[in-house]
Design an enzyme around this catalytic site. Structure first.
Site, PDB file in Angstrom:
ATOM      1  N   ARG A 228       0.852  -1.187   0.000  1.00  7.70           N
ATOM      2  CA  ARG A 228       0.000   0.000   0.000  1.00  7.70           C
ATOM      3  C   ARG A 228       0.890   1.239   0.000  1.00  7.70           C
ATOM      4  NH1 ARG A 228      -1.773   3.533   4.083  1.00  7.70           N
ATOM      5  NH2 ARG A 228      -3.925   4.268   3.945  1.00  7.70           N
ATOM      6  N   LEU A 229       0.855   1.979  -1.093  1.00  9.21           N
ATOM      7  CA  LEU A 229       1.671   3.185  -1.222  1.00  9.21           C
ATOM      8  C   LEU A 229       0.926   4.345  -0.581  1.00  9.21           C
ATOM      9  CD1 LEU A 229       3.035   2.781  -4.873  1.00  9.21           C
ATOM     10  CD2 LEU A 229       3.895   1.802  -2.736  1.00  9.21           C
ATOM     11  N   ASP A 230       1.282   4.641   0.651  1.00  9.90           N
ATOM     12  CA  ASP A 230       0.565   5.630   1.455  1.00  9.90           C
ATOM     13  C   ASP A 230       0.819   7.048   0.948  1.00  9.90           C
ATOM     14  OD1 ASP A 230      -0.796   6.485   4.038  1.00  9.90           O
ATOM     15  OD2 ASP A 230       1.164   7.447   4.260  1.00  9.90           O
ATOM     16  N   ALA A 231      -0.256   7.823   0.832  1.00 10.91           N
ATOM     17  CA  ALA A 231      -0.164   9.250   0.468  1.00 10.91           C
ATOM     18  C   ALA A 231       0.711   9.463  -0.759  1.00 10.91           C
ATOM     19  CB  ALA A 231       0.374  10.057   1.650  1.00 10.91           C
ATOM     20  N   ILE A 232       0.655   8.543  -1.690  1.00 11.08           N
ATOM     21  CA  ILE A 232       1.607   8.528  -2.807  1.00 11.08           C
ATOM     22  C   ILE A 232       1.436   9.724  -3.735  1.00 11.08           C
ATOM     23  CG2 ILE A 232       0.189   7.174  -4.407  1.00 11.08           C
ATOM     24  CD1 ILE A 232       3.941   6.638  -3.674  1.00 11.08           C
TER      25      ILE A 232
END
Length: 568
Positions: A228-232
């Site tokens: 999960r690429l957070d705040a990408i």
């Protein structure tokens, strides 16, 4: 590695960094792939049996036992394989934001357990790890070494001039964009999108970019199926722009996907971008080169609005307008999460009055509203901080009414196109944790309660308790969902506009999901289902009850049906 993937990695790096710098990074990327490539067999794409539980590593605690061990034991005893995937929210050492200010990307928080505990969980469940790679804790070694003036880290962070104009930058929170720090060379200002403890990383740095790639590959090696690429969306910064969703960000995500697919085929990249729908789905790229999944952020507020208003028109129209995804991309659906209910994704769908009614409802039910800075001196509701069951509960009603309404909402989650993610406090029938807010002083703590394992189990095992009613029915419904091929994440979805009080979709041409979002019983002419199901007899997979075209079908208040063709 296919030549196409090689060419795309190279071209994207050249586009972002220029030929000379791009070539150096390209060679480093190939070295990382060669070093980290796994021999494991590729995993199949997701199907209707894939359901994910979202939890903190210590959402369930047992005195004298590390929480990751407690989590595994709880899953084995109560969940089994009804749910086959688990998103463990950031389990690394951290300094703030309940894990999203990471101090060390490659360590497990010792208060939770160790890598062996994570590996043991990965043997029974597909795991999602968080890649919190937009920013890092100010107490991390990276940032502390930067402050000391160590050469290796001087370009890891975005230094900024506070005299310049940053008004075009999109702000997710009403906090200063630049943070003043004491550097070995004197006072400097660094970019901080979220807080002064979350220092943004500088992806213009070759060394930083290569280091992040290594971290992502390490997560896969530690058992992550999903990343999960957070705040990408905030990854790349450029003054004079919004500094969100920039072309460079998309190209970097594409490189990450190709690298991870090559290292561990079947790895799934999910982008987390709490923004309007058009921007959100842009992370699908071509449908084959960027995110495998995107979070379906409009679903939580639109579902909540439907039940608050007793009208599913907005939800139905939004679902009807959803574009098809490619065969190997899909939506990641959820209603509740560790964060609140985001409101930006319904911009252009709900009007200001409807958004305000959701904010008012949250406050009435003991919740809070977080605001964003609009850049012109005004603020707007950004997020509802409230437990989803509490948000759907009405004053002076029976517990069963609240359970029925809540499970009707969860049935929408289980029915719509994509993979469902179920937050632990939704599965366990939790309510607002106001005591937690009082302790931390943070609104989001309202839905991040730490549960004592023995008390939780007693509540779950005691017939008639709120937790027991929610959990048993929810688990049964998940099991039924997994048996319906019509709920494959890529199966077709068509909306039927029968009555604004109903949310009705046809999945895979073979199942009609009907959910009543109102407190009124609604009669439906069964002939409406004759064409999509090609039958005059229907069976409700949820109840086993059969219907024919000769009698009206009554959908009870907050009732749900999964209709399939029956024997004629």
């Amino acid at each position: 590695m296919t030549q196409t993937a090689v060419d795309q990695i190279k071209q994207n790096l050249y586009d972002v960094y220029g030929n000379e710098k791009g070539e150096r990074l390209y060679q480093k990327t190939l070295d990382i792939i060669d070093t980290c490539r796994q021999k494991a067999q590729a995993k199949d794409w997701v199907d209707e049996r894939d359901v994910m539980l979202i939890t903190y590593g210590d959402s369930i605690k047992q005195e004298g036992e590390n929480p990751l061990t407690t989590l595994k034991q709880f899953l084995q005893e109560y969940v089994g394989q009804t749910i086959n995937s688990v998103h463990i929210l950031p389990f690394y050492p951290f300094t703030s934001d309940d894990g999203f200010s990471v101090q060390d990307y490659l360590e497990v928080n010792p208060e939770l357990g160790d890598w062996d505990n994570v590996h043991e969980l990965s043997e029974d469940y597909d795991l999602m790890f968080d890649a919190v790679i937009n920013h890092i804790s100010r107490k991390s070694n990276w940032f502390q070494n930067y402050l000391k003036g160590e050469e290796e880290y001087q370009d890891y962070f975005v230094e900024s001039d506070p005299s310049l104009d940053y008004s075009s930058v999109v702000r997710p929170r009403a906090l200063p964009l630049l943070t003043k720090v004491e550097h070995a060379e004197g006072i400097k200002y660094v970019w901080t999108t979220f807080s002064d403890d979350q220092i943004d990383l500088n992806y213009e740095s070759e060394a930083l970019f290569a280091e992040v790639l290594k971290i992502l590959t390490a997560y896969v090696q530690h058992g992550a199926r999903y990343l999960r690429l957070d705040a990408i969306g905030f990854l790349w910064k450029r003054l004079g722009t919004t500094s969100i969703h920039l072309e460079e960000t998309h190209k970097i995500v594409q490189v990450m996907r190709h690298v991870l697919e090559e290292i561990s085929p079947g790895t799934i990249v999910i982008t987390e971008t709490n923004v309007p729908h058009k921007d959100n789905i842009s992370y699908f790229g071509s449908g084959h080169n960027e995110a495998h999944m995107v979070y379906q952020f409009p679903l939580p507020p639109l579902t909540l609005h439907s039940f608050v208003s007793g009208n599913a028109r907005h939800l139905s129209e939004w679902a009807d307008a959803l574009e098809d995804t490619s065969d190997h991309t899909s939506f990641f659906n959820f209603l509740a999460s560790h964060d609140g209910v985001g409101l930006r994704p319904v911009e252009g769908i709900l009007n200001e009055g409807e958004v305000q009614s959701l904010a008012d409802r949250a406050k009435e039910q003991g919740g809070f509203v977080s605001y964003k800075d609009n850049g012109d001196g005004t603020k707007s509701p950004y997020e509802l901080n409230i437990n989803y069951l509490s948000a759907l509960t009405k004053p002076e009603e029976t517990p069963q009414d609240a359970v029925d309404r809540f499970l009707a909402a969860q049935t929408i989650l289980l029915s719509v196109k994509g993979v469902p993610g179920i937050y632990v406090h939704s599965l366990l029938g939790s309510l607002n944790d106001l005591a937690g807010v009082e302790v931390t002083g943070r609104n989001r703590s309202i839905n991040r309660e730490k549960l004592e394992a023995d008390k939780l189990k007693k509540d779950l095992d005691t017939e008639g308790t709120l937790r027991n009613r929610v959990f048993t029915t929810f688990m049964d419904r998940i099991e039924l969902r997994k048996q319906q091929k019509a709920f494959h994440p890529n199966a077709t979805q068509d909306v039927l506009f029968l009555d604004d009080r109903l949310f009705t979709i046809v999945r895979g041409g073979e199942l009609v999901s009907v959910v009543n979002v109102s407190e009124e019983a609604v009669e439906v002419d069964p002939e409406e289902f004759q064409a999509p199901l090609q039958s005059e007899v229907f069976v409700d997979a949820l109840s086993g009850v059969s219907y024919t075209t000769e009698e009206k079908i009554t959908v009870q208040p907050y009732g749900a049906l999964w209709l399939k063709a029956g024997e004629q």
